[in-house]
Structure formats: C-alpha cells, structure tokens
Design a protein around this motif. Structure first.
Motif, short mmCIF file in Angstrom:
data_model
loop_
_atom_site.label_atom_id
_atom_site.label_comp_id
_atom_site.label_asym_id
_atom_site.label_seq_id
_atom_site.Cartn_x
_atom_site.Cartn_y
_atom_site.Cartn_z
N PRO A 191 43.22 -36.28 3.88
CA PRO A 191 42.41 -35.13 3.22
C PRO A 191 43.21 -34.45 2.09
CG PRO A 191 42.84 -35.14 5.86
CD PRO A 191 43.39 -36.32 5.25
N TRP A 192 44.39 -34.62 1.91
CA TRP A 192 45.09 -33.96 0.81
C TRP A 192 44.82 -34.49 -0.56
CZ3 TRP A 192 47.46 -35.85 5.03
CH2 TRP A 192 48.31 -36.91 5.02
N TYR B 276 40.14 -33.63 10.18
CA TYR B 276 40.04 -33.98 8.65
C TYR B 276 39.61 -33.07 7.82
CZ TYR B 276 39.71 -37.41 4.77
OH TYR B 276 39.60 -37.89 3.63
N LEU B 277 38.43 -32.40 8.27
CA LEU B 277 37.71 -31.38 7.26
C LEU B 277 38.64 -30.07 7.11
CD1 LEU B 277 34.06 -31.74 8.07
CD2 LEU B 277 35.28 -32.92 6.26
N ARG B 278 39.28 -29.73 8.26
CA ARG B 278 40.44 -28.71 8.36
C ARG B 278 41.71 -29.00 7.32
NH1 ARG B 278 40.66 -24.50 11.47
NH2 ARG B 278 42.88 -24.79 11.80
N VAL C 240 34.75 -24.63 8.64
CA VAL C 240 35.41 -25.35 7.20
C VAL C 240 35.03 -24.41 6.01
CG1 VAL C 240 36.29 -27.23 8.19
CG2 VAL C 240 34.08 -27.19 7.20
N LYS C 241 35.65 -24.49 4.96
CA LYS C 241 35.31 -24.00 3.71
C LYS C 241 34.97 -24.72 2.34
CE LYS C 241 37.82 -19.76 4.71
NZ LYS C 241 39.00 -18.76 4.48
N LYS C 242 35.90 -25.73 2.20
CA LYS C 242 35.38 -26.50 1.27
C LYS C 242 34.49 -27.73 1.25
CE LYS C 242 40.28 -25.74 -0.54
NZ LYS C 242 41.56 -26.37 -1.18
N SER C 243 34.10 -28.13 2.82
CA SER C 243 33.44 -29.19 2.95
C SER C 243 32.21 -28.92 4.00
CB SER C 243 34.37 -30.27 3.44
OG SER C 243 35.64 -30.57 2.94
N LYS C 244 31.47 -29.82 3.98
CA LYS C 244 30.17 -29.73 4.74
C LYS C 244 29.89 -31.16 5.18
CE LYS C 244 29.69 -25.27 5.50
NZ LYS C 244 30.76 -24.87 4.93
#
Length: 365
Positions: free
Chosen positions: A254-255, A290-292, A25-29
């Motif tokens: 998520p959105w 969720y993170l995706r 994933v890119k926006k979250s960790k």
C-alpha cells in the motif's frame, strides 16, 4: 484517485461490502469486478482460466443475477476469457466452444457487460473481429516482459484498451515508465497482492494446466501430473526459502502505490478468488485493509502482514505489518535499479537476500 479491480464476490452481501469499503476510503475506489464461470457451470465456454472450483453445480442464470447486481451497483464488469491455452485442434469441440462463447457474449451485452479480458491470441483475434463493439483487455497471463513485445503486440492489435503486464515486471520501473510513454492512451493495470514466487519457472505451465486442475473430473486424473506438481513444488520451495520469499517478491504494498502513480500508473488489481476466505467473505476485510493502508500507513500498522499477500493468507505467519516493514526492500531501490534485477540478482546484487537475512534474525529474537 487510484482505481482498483477485484474479483466479483459470490454473495450479494459481499458485493455490498465492497461498496461499504469504497465509502470508507479516500484515495482509492474499487471500480470494476471481474469473473469467469466456474468449472462446474455447464455454460462455461472452455476458454476461461478456471481459478475457482465452486463446489456446487451451477447454471449461468445463477451467476447472471450477481453480475447484473454488480453492474446495477455501479461497478464496471469484466468477463474473463483468460485461459492461455491454445484452442482445441478438434473441430467439433472448438465449434461447440465458440458457440458457447457467442451465446455468452450476446447475453452479457444485454445485461450491460461490454468488456472481456483475454489471454489467448487466437481468442483475442476472434473476439476483435467478430465483436468490434466489445471493449477488449488483455491478461497478465500473456507474460509479456519486454518493451518490444508490447510494441509489436499493440501494433498488431491496436484495439486493445488495457494491459496487465507480467507479474515479473512490477519492480522494473524503467520498463513501466517507457510503456507509459510509448502508449499514453493505454490503461496499464498492475496486480498488487499476488504473492506468486518471484521468477517462478513453472508459472506458465501452471496457468496452462489450470483448466485441467479444476475440471469436473479432476479427481480421476493423474494428480501427480496435473495438480500435485505445482502445489508441492511451490510449497516446498517457499518452505525452504521462506524469508527470501517474503523479501524477494513482486507485491505492490500500500505505501508503494504512490511511486507507480508518479509514472502515470493509477490502475491496480486485487486478487484472491482462489482462497476459501473469498468464498466465506473474509477476504473483503483484506481488501479493506489494503485500501485503508493506501490512505494512511497508520491504518494498517497492526494488521497481520499476510493480509497483504495472497500467497500467505493460509500460512501461520502472524507478524504485523509494522513488525515486518523495516526489513522489507525499499521501493526506491527498485525505482533506481529494478530494471537490472533480471540480470544481476544474487550475483552482482544481494540487496533482497540481505533483507531476508535481517528479517530472519529479527524474528528469531
């Protein structure tokens, strides 16, 4: 970047799975893991909110390996001293519990854990005074819902580094925005997939009773008072009001994450450690979904909606996110009016009920 905390998995390979998710994933960790010793671990302090009934008797040394592994892999680790119950009024019992707590904190420090989360003011006061070097976070189980509660609480305990506001405040953007303004250096974390009933009047007593529900001899206790009350009441309410339950909740989907980021909240919490899917590792896939979804809605449009709601995981509700989303309340409604929900819901405003009716009609076609 959005930072997420998650329950510490019970297997080394499941911890590795979280690392794999982070790489995708890119926006979250997922940056931190939290854990409390289970009910049938002899070294538990008695101050934990025992959400997990681990079915084998364990020792702290068994869990220490997983905690150390989590820290070695780069996760911040948070130990939960998060039962909201008052401390025992029996001096000998309290003395033993505090001795256990002292031993545990000292050993956790040796392996690199310097953070605890607390939801009892007496224990909070004890830890802050005895362990000023420890980073102390507070739990959602304090159930603070008013700005003035936080102002007084944090004036009393300015050492607190992070709060998790009550689940009931998630759609109150005015409160959250003013919390952020009032305490610019304080971390604010919000639970995202907790599917508890919105406005549940028995949540506090449920949390207070959790240690009894998961105690070693809970099978021998009066189940009608200890266990069945919460499970049967909640289940019966959800079954009778299912579509309202789907549209009237405090999930952060998520959105919707971006709206919280706009007011300066970028820390979020994933739950799920009380589900059988967490034991067998399937829940790691739910976290990944969720993170995706935070990265791009298109990634989860065909994912079962129940993957985003911890309370729905075991419910045979197989509709996809894309099938459900058009009928869910829009987050911009709450950005404008969420602070009014506690006072006017169902009387002056029927928005979420109207959404439930449309969802019910759509799914029955």
């Amino acid at each position: 970047m959005y930072k997420f905390s998650a329950p510490m998995p019970f297997e080394f390979e499941h911890i590795d799975k979280l690392l794999e998710i982070n790489s995708k994933v890119k926006k979250s960790k997922i940056t931190s893991l939290y854990f409390a010793l289970p009910a049938n671990c002899r070294e538990k302090t008695g101050f934990e909110q025992l959400r997990t009934k681990y079915y084998m008797e364990t020792k702290y040394s068994d869990w220490k390996k997983l905690i150390s592994y989590s820290i070695e892999k780069g996760f911040d680790f948070v130990y939960l001293i998060n039962s909201p119950r008052n401390v025992s009024d029996v001096d000998k019992i309290l003395e033993i519990q505090l001795q256990k707590l002292d031993i545990l904190i000292q050993d956790l420090k040796k392996i690199g854990c310097w953070t605890v989360r607390v939801s009892n003011t007496q224990i909070l006061d004890y830890v802050l005074k005895k362990y000023p070097e420890i980073r102390v976070l507070t739990s959602t189980s304090f159930e603070h819902m008013l700005l003035c509660q936080y102002q007084i609480f944090l004036a009393m305990y300015p050492q607190i580094k992070e709060i998790v506001p009550s689940f009931e405040t998630h759609k109150n953007f005015k409160l959250l925005k003013n919390l952020r303004k009032s305490f610019p250096n304080l971390l604010i974390e919000l639970m995202v997939n907790e599917g508890c009933i919105q406005g549940c009047p028995i949540r506090t007593h449920h949390n207070l009773s959790v240690p009894y529900l998961y105690s070693n001899d809970y099978e021998k206790r009066e189940l009608s008072l200890r266990y069945e009350l919460f499970n049967t009441k909640c289940s019966a309410f959800v079954e009778k009001n299912f579509y309202n339950f789907i549209t009237k909740n405090n999930l952060i989907l998520p959105w919707e994450i971006e709206e919280y980021s706009k007011i300066g909240i970028n820390n979020f919490k994933l739950v799920g450690r009380n589900n059988i899917e967490f034991f067998n590792g399937k829940y790691m896939s739910f976290y990944e979904a969720y993170l995706r979804g935070v990265d791009d809605y298109q990634n989860i449009k065909n994912v079962p909606y129940r993957f985003l709601n911890n309370a729905c995981i075991s419910i045979p509700f197989h509709y996809s996110v894309d099938e459900i989303r058009p009928y869910l309340p829009r987050i911009d409604h709450f950005v404008k009016k969420g602070h009014l929900c506690a006072s006017i819901c169902g009387i002056e405003c029927t928005y979420c009920y109207d959404c439930a009716r449309k969802l019910k009609n759509a799914l029955k076609k």
